[in-house]
Structure formats: structure tokens, C-alpha cells
Motif scaffolding. Structure first.
Motif, PDB file in Angstrom:
ATOM      1  N   LEU A 103       3.547  -3.815   1.776  1.00  0.00           N
ATOM      2  CA  LEU A 103       2.955  -4.915   1.893  1.00  0.00           C
ATOM      3  C   LEU A 103       1.894  -5.099   1.287  1.00  0.00           C
ATOM      4  N   PHE A 104       1.398  -3.576   1.540  1.00  0.00           N
ATOM      5  CA  PHE A 104      -0.022  -3.326   0.827  1.00  0.00           C
ATOM      6  C   PHE A 104       0.454  -2.020   0.401  1.00  0.00           C
ATOM      7  N   PRO A 105       0.858  -2.345  -1.038  1.00  0.00           N
ATOM      8  CA  PRO A 105       1.134  -0.423  -1.677  1.00  0.00           C
ATOM      9  C   PRO A 105      -0.172   0.350  -1.755  1.00  0.00           C
ATOM     10  N   THR A 106      -0.894   0.192  -1.167  1.00  0.00           N
ATOM     11  CA  THR A 106      -2.585   1.054  -1.803  1.00  0.00           C
ATOM     12  C   THR A 106      -2.630   2.015  -1.171  1.00  0.00           C
ATOM     13  N   ALA A 107      -3.786   3.235  -1.365  1.00  0.00           N
ATOM     14  CA  ALA A 107      -3.962   4.511  -0.750  1.00  0.00           C
ATOM     15  C   ALA A 107      -5.301   3.667   0.554  1.00  0.00           C
ATOM     16  N   GLU A 108      -5.656   2.872  -0.113  1.00  0.00           N
ATOM     17  CA  GLU A 108      -6.331   2.155   1.617  1.00  0.00           C
ATOM     18  C   GLU A 108      -5.560   1.935   2.676  1.00  0.00           C
ATOM     19  N   THR A 109      -4.392   1.828   2.471  1.00  0.00           N
ATOM     20  CA  THR A 109      -3.071   1.006   3.811  1.00  0.00           C
ATOM     21  C   THR A 109      -4.025   2.253   4.659  1.00  0.00           C
ATOM     22  N   LEU A 110      -3.802   3.594   4.088  1.00  0.00           N
ATOM     23  CA  LEU A 110      -3.199   4.991   4.990  1.00  0.00           C
ATOM     24  C   LEU A 110      -5.146   5.140   5.189  1.00  0.00           C
ATOM     25  N   LEU A 111      -5.830   4.728   4.998  1.00  0.00           N
ATOM     26  CA  LEU A 111      -7.225   5.327   5.624  1.00  0.00           C
ATOM     27  C   LEU A 111      -7.502   4.025   5.914  1.00  0.00           C
ATOM     28  N   VAL A 112      -7.353   2.487   6.011  1.00  0.00           N
ATOM     29  CA  VAL A 112      -7.523   1.701   7.254  1.00  0.00           C
ATOM     30  C   VAL A 112      -6.020   2.216   8.512  1.00  0.00           C
ATOM     31  N   ALA A 113      -5.328   2.918   7.945  1.00  0.00           N
ATOM     32  CA  ALA A 113      -4.321   3.194   9.244  1.00  0.00           C
ATOM     33  C   ALA A 113      -4.906   3.836  10.269  1.00  0.00           C
ATOM     34  N   ASP A 387       1.578  -0.370 -14.332  1.00  0.00           N
ATOM     35  CA  ASP A 387       2.102   0.366 -13.785  1.00  0.00           C
ATOM     36  C   ASP A 387       3.696   0.870 -14.486  1.00  0.00           C
ATOM     37  N   GLY A 388       3.801   1.677 -13.673  1.00  0.00           N
ATOM     38  CA  GLY A 388       5.206   2.850 -13.538  1.00  0.00           C
ATOM     39  C   GLY A 388       4.500   3.725 -14.594  1.00  0.00           C
ATOM     40  N   ALA A 389       3.776   3.640 -15.237  1.00  0.00           N
ATOM     41  CA  ALA A 389       3.021   5.009 -16.580  1.00  0.00           C
ATOM     42  C   ALA A 389       2.965   6.888 -16.045  1.00  0.00           C
ATOM     43  N   SER A 402      -2.505   6.512  -7.536  1.00  0.00           N
ATOM     44  CA  SER A 402      -0.923   7.241  -6.797  1.00  0.00           C
ATOM     45  C   SER A 402      -0.327   6.587  -6.872  1.00  0.00           C
ATOM     46  N   SER A 403      -0.822   5.160  -6.107  1.00  0.00           N
ATOM     47  CA  SER A 403       0.479   3.622  -5.152  1.00  0.00           C
ATOM     48  C   SER A 403       1.204   3.225  -6.783  1.00  0.00           C
ATOM     49  N   ARG A 404       0.752   2.894  -8.087  1.00  0.00           N
ATOM     50  CA  ARG A 404       1.559   2.853  -8.860  1.00  0.00           C
ATOM     51  C   ARG A 404       2.000   3.182 -10.107  1.00  0.00           C
ATOM     52  N   THR A 405       1.410   4.287  -9.969  1.00  0.00           N
ATOM     53  CA  THR A 405       1.819   4.999 -11.261  1.00  0.00           C
ATOM     54  C   THR A 405       2.137   6.939 -10.526  1.00  0.00           C
ATOM     55  N   ASP A 406       2.822   7.431 -11.267  1.00  0.00           N
ATOM     56  CA  ASP A 406       3.317   8.645 -11.221  1.00  0.00           C
ATOM     57  C   ASP A 406       2.366  10.339 -12.294  1.00  0.00           C
ATOM     58  N   VAL A 407       0.958  10.623 -11.096  1.00  0.00           N
ATOM     59  CA  VAL A 407      -0.038  10.663 -11.789  1.00  0.00           C
ATOM     60  C   VAL A 407       0.193  12.800 -11.253  1.00  0.00           C
ATOM     61  N   TYR A 408      -0.412  13.136 -12.531  1.00  0.00           N
ATOM     62  CA  TYR A 408      -0.845  14.671 -11.992  1.00  0.00           C
ATOM     63  C   TYR A 408      -1.916  14.887 -12.953  1.00  0.00           C
ATOM     64  N   LEU A 409      -2.419  15.839 -11.338  1.00  0.00           N
ATOM     65  CA  LEU A 409      -3.379  16.248 -12.124  1.00  0.00           C
ATOM     66  C   LEU A 409      -3.473  17.349 -13.329  1.00  0.00           C
TER      67      LEU A 409
END
Length: 458
Positions: A103-113, A387-389, A402-409
Motif C-alpha cells: 500500500l505504501f511502497p517507501t522506506a518511510e513505511t518501515l520507519l513508521v512501523a 522506476d525500475g532502473a 531502494s523502494s523503486r529501483t535496483d540500488v547498488y552502492l
């Protein structure tokens, strides 16, 4: 109730039973928990929006929950794209967040949880204190718990699976003190799904229950089940998912053999400092309660480790110990004479205020901060990435993608479609003609899909 064959414990049990039916402190406790929920959420989200969170560890857990939300096993390109995260730590309870993440595909969802889970643990601790010590003292103890440095450090350091353990331990131990061991076991049982070592905490809880007359069988079964769950996780489940074929935290840099743990730096000044810092907010009153035995599994593996980050009083490792310590504090306070019960929490509150002040001073750089030029520039450049990049970026920017792309450091030096980093980052060495967009101190580059060169964006 708890250890009812002992006179102090019987006195504690009677004091709780005398007021338990009145449900003392329910509304004030709920109000205090709600206040902490708002404060924790604001702090964590503002800190994230100020680019003070990191790919290690918020981005990793964001990608893990994102995997669950899309029906896949948890994988993190930030951590290791070839590693199923269940082969690193056993934390399948993260799947609980998957529906919310859809429902809320963002990192903020984890922080709020995490903020809500921590705040939820304030309720049983405060209510127990109000029931046993009276509303005024109970609210003071509850506020001290909510401001305890273990919880504040965890809120400051992104998101971690132990967010689930904190309320489970808080509710389980308070149920145990209220003389409801069956409920305590039922609430604590999911600890085995939070992290591989927490089965041992469940086992110690079982041993405490076994010491109570009439619940010996329940306690022994709980102890056996918790121990078996930890052993199964460490020696069977994690190795089955691990690329290494074993539990990599055993041995060098991790847990040492018992004979090695008792030598060397096992009792170094840094580790003694951690133990003292844990007990000091309770004025060492927690030592009067057998509940302190619940500290031993988590504290034990940390003290046996050779990895300094496990035993310095930072990060999230102490959060799960806070509800144990404060339940032990309440248990110990009941055993004091009534005239001392009002004085000791006041002293503990003064120590808490001191600890919080020092915490805020030392972690000012990790606080919510303000919207700087870097923050505004990063927001603008992130919006350009589709998105998806696939993206290479820095640790502080990673959890925003990280919620909408494939991220590498960036330091992993993996070829990606996009690169976003400070212009002077040592891992970024583009030719001047490769510049796509420069905004302040940040640069956004895009790789040509047909070749290996960098091209200017059109």
C-alpha cells in the motif's frame, strides 16, 4: 506469581493482584504511548528526509520487505545481490510488513512501523508501573523507559528486525509478572521468527516459568522449544540459504568458543562500561529481580564477540534489553519500602534526563537536521531517475531509491544505468563530457544502453 515460592516475589505478586482488576493506568499509559509514537515517527521520518539514514541498514531492509511484498525471497542489491538475506540472519517476521508495503511502497513505511512498535512497548511497561507503584510514579517510570538510550539509539539508526522483539518482550514479561505464564509464552513465541538468537531469550523465559509452582512443564517445554529454535536457525536454516554454507557469525570476528570468550578482552573496560550503562538508569535496582536473567542471551553473545560494534553502546543492539531492564526495575521497586518508591524513580528520571541530554548532544549530526542545499538537490535529481532502473549511489541516498529501483552502492563499482553521487566522491571519476546533470555538489550520470560509454542526457 513469578517465582512465587520466594517471599519477595510473593509480596510483589500480592501487590499486583490487589490492583490488577482495576486496570490501573490504562488511559494514561495509552496516552503516553501515543505521545511517544508521534515523537518517534517524527524524528525517524524527518531524519530520513534529511538524508541521514543509510543503505546500511534502512535500504537493505527496505529491499527485503519489497521482495516479500512481491512474493519473492528477501534479497538486497545493497547488501549482496547473490545473497538471500535469510542466509545472513533469520528474520522471516519481516513478511508481516509486506501488505503495508504494497500500500505504501517507501522506506518511510518501515520507519513508521518501527516507531509504532517501539511506542507500543511503552504501554505495557507504563501500565505495569502504574499498577504496581501508582499512577504518578508509574508515568515517571514509563517516560524513563520511552526515553531510554537503547530505544533512542535504535530510532536514530534506521530500521531493524528487532523492532518486533521490543513489544513482544515488553508484553510477555509484563504478563509473566501478572501471573499469566501461558499468555507470556504465547506472546513471546514469535521471537524465534525475529532473529536467530532470540530463541534463547524465550528459553530463559521458560526457565523462569519452570521455577514457579504448577507451571514447571510449561516452562521446560518453552525452554526446550526456544533452544531448539535457535539451534535450528543457526545450524540448519541459515546455512541452507547462505552462499557460505554456514552461519558466518561464528568464529573469527563473531562468537568465540566459550574457553576463548573467558580470556582476552571478554571483560575489557569497554564491555564493563556497556554493562554498567545498562544497569545505571535503573539505579542497579533491576538486579533485585530474577528477570535480569533474560538479559543473558543477547548480552552474552555480544560480550563474547570480537567485533567492537556489537558491544559499544550504540546502534540498535540494546533496544531489546530495555523492556527487560525496566520490568526488572519495577519488580525491584515493589520490594522497597513505600517511602523509597517515590524517591528512587525521581533519581532514575534525573539520570534519564542526563542520558537523553548527552544523547542529543552526541548525536546532533544524526538528528532530523534541516533541509539543506544537498537535500534539495538530491530530491531533484532522484526525481529524474525512472522506476525500475539500476542505480549506483552513496549510502545516504540509497534508501531514497531502494523502494523503486535496483540500488547498488557506488563503492561496489558495479555497472548500472544511472549513477548519482557527490561530484567529488572518490569512487566517481567521470570525464567532463560525461556529465548529465550537475545540481550543487551532486552529479547524475546515465550510461548509454548501446555501449559502455557515458552520454549527455537529451
Amino acid at each position: 506469581m513469578l517465582l512465587a515460592h520466594r517471599r519477595p516475589a510473593r509480596r510483589f505478586a500480592r501487590s499486583l493482584a490487589a490492583v490488577a482488576e482495576r486496570r490501573a493506568g490504562a488511559r494514561p499509559s495509552a496516552a503516553l504511548a501515543a505521545g511517544f509514537a508521534a515523537a518517534y515517527t517524527w524524528f525517524a521520518v524527518q531524519r530520513h528526509w534529511s538524508y541521514r539514514s543509510g543503505g546500511f541498514d534502512l535500504g537493505i531492509f527496505d529491499q527485503a520487505v519489497r521482495s516479500y511484498a512481491h512474493g519473492r525471497l528477501p534479497v538486497s542489491t545493497i547488501r549482496d545481490p547473490q545473497l538471500i538475506l535469510l542466509g545472513d540472519h533469520f528474520h522471516p517476521i519481516l513478511v508481516v510488513l509486506a501488505p503495508f508495503y504494497r500500500l505504501f511502497p517507501t522506506a518511510e513505511t518501515l520507519l513508521v512501523a518501527q516507531a509504532l512498535l517501539f511506542a507500543a512497548s511503552v504501554f505495557p511497561i507504563t501500565r505495569l508501573a502504574c499498577t504496581a507503584l501508582g499512577s504518578r510514579i508509574g508515568l515517571v517510570v514509563g517516560a524513563c523507559y520511552g526515553l531510554s538510550w537503547g530505544l533512542l539509539n535504535a530510532i536514530t539508526f534506521d530500521f531493524h528486525e528487532i523492532a518486533f522483539a521490543v513489544p513482544l518482550v515488553a508484553f510477555a514479561v509484563t504478563e509473566l509478572l501478572h501471573g499469566r505464564p501461558g499468555r507470556a509464552v504465547a506472546i513471546a513465541a514469535p521471537l524465534v521468527l525475529v532473529k536467530e538468537d532470540l530463541g534463547l531469550t524465550l528459553a530463559v523465559l521458560g526457565l523462569l516459568i519452570a521455577l514457579r509452582p504448577g507451571t514447571r512443564r510449561l516452562g521446560l517445554l518453552t525452554a526446550a522449544g526456544g533452544t531448539a529454535a535457535s539451534l535450528l536457525s543457526v545450524f540448519v536454516i541459515i546455512p541452507a540459504f547462505s552462499a557460505y554454507g554456514n552461519y558466518r557469525y561464528l568464529g573469527a570476528g563473531g562468537l568465540r568458543a566459550p574457553e576463548a570468550a573467558l580470556s582476552g578482552d571478554f571483560l575489557s573496560s569497554g564491555k564493563l562500561h556497556l554493562v554498567l550503562l545498562l544497569l545505571l538508569p535503573t539505579l542497579f535496582i533491576a538486579l533485585r529481580s530474577p528477570l535480569v536473567l533474560l538479559l543473558l542471551p543477547t548480552l552474552g553473545w555480544r560480550l563474547m564477540s570480537t567485533y567492537i560494534l556489537y558491544w559499544i553502546p550504540t546502534f540498535h543492539y540494546d533496544a531489546v534489553l530495555m523492556p527487560i531492564l525496566f520490568c526488572a526495575l519495577i519488580h525491584g521497586l515493589v520490594l522497597f519500602k513505600p517511602r523509597l518508591r517515590g524517591v528512587l524513580p525521581a533519581v532514575a528520571a534525573a539520570l534519564t534526563v542526563t542520558c537523553v541530554t548527552l544523547f542529543l548532544q552526541s548525536s546532533a549530526a544524526n538528528g532530523p537536521g534541516h533541509r539543506s542545499e544537498f537535500t534539495a538537490a538530491a530530491d531533484r535529481l532522484i526525481a529524474r531517475i525512472p522506476d525500475g532502473a539500476t542505480v549506483s549511489t552513496t549510502d545516504s541516498i540509497a534508501p531514497h531509491l531502494s523502494s523503486r529501483t535496483d540500488v547498488y552502492l557506488l563503492k561496489a563499482k558495479r555497472p548500472t544505468e544511472w549513477t548519482l553521487a557527490p561530484y567529488d566522491d572518490p569512487h566517481l571519476a567521470p570525464h567532463p563530457d560525461d556529465l548529465v546533470v550537475r545540481d550543487g555538489d551532486l552529479v547524475l550520470l546515465r550510461r548509454n544502453a548501446e555501449g559502455g560509454t557515458w552520454t549527455r542526457s537529451r
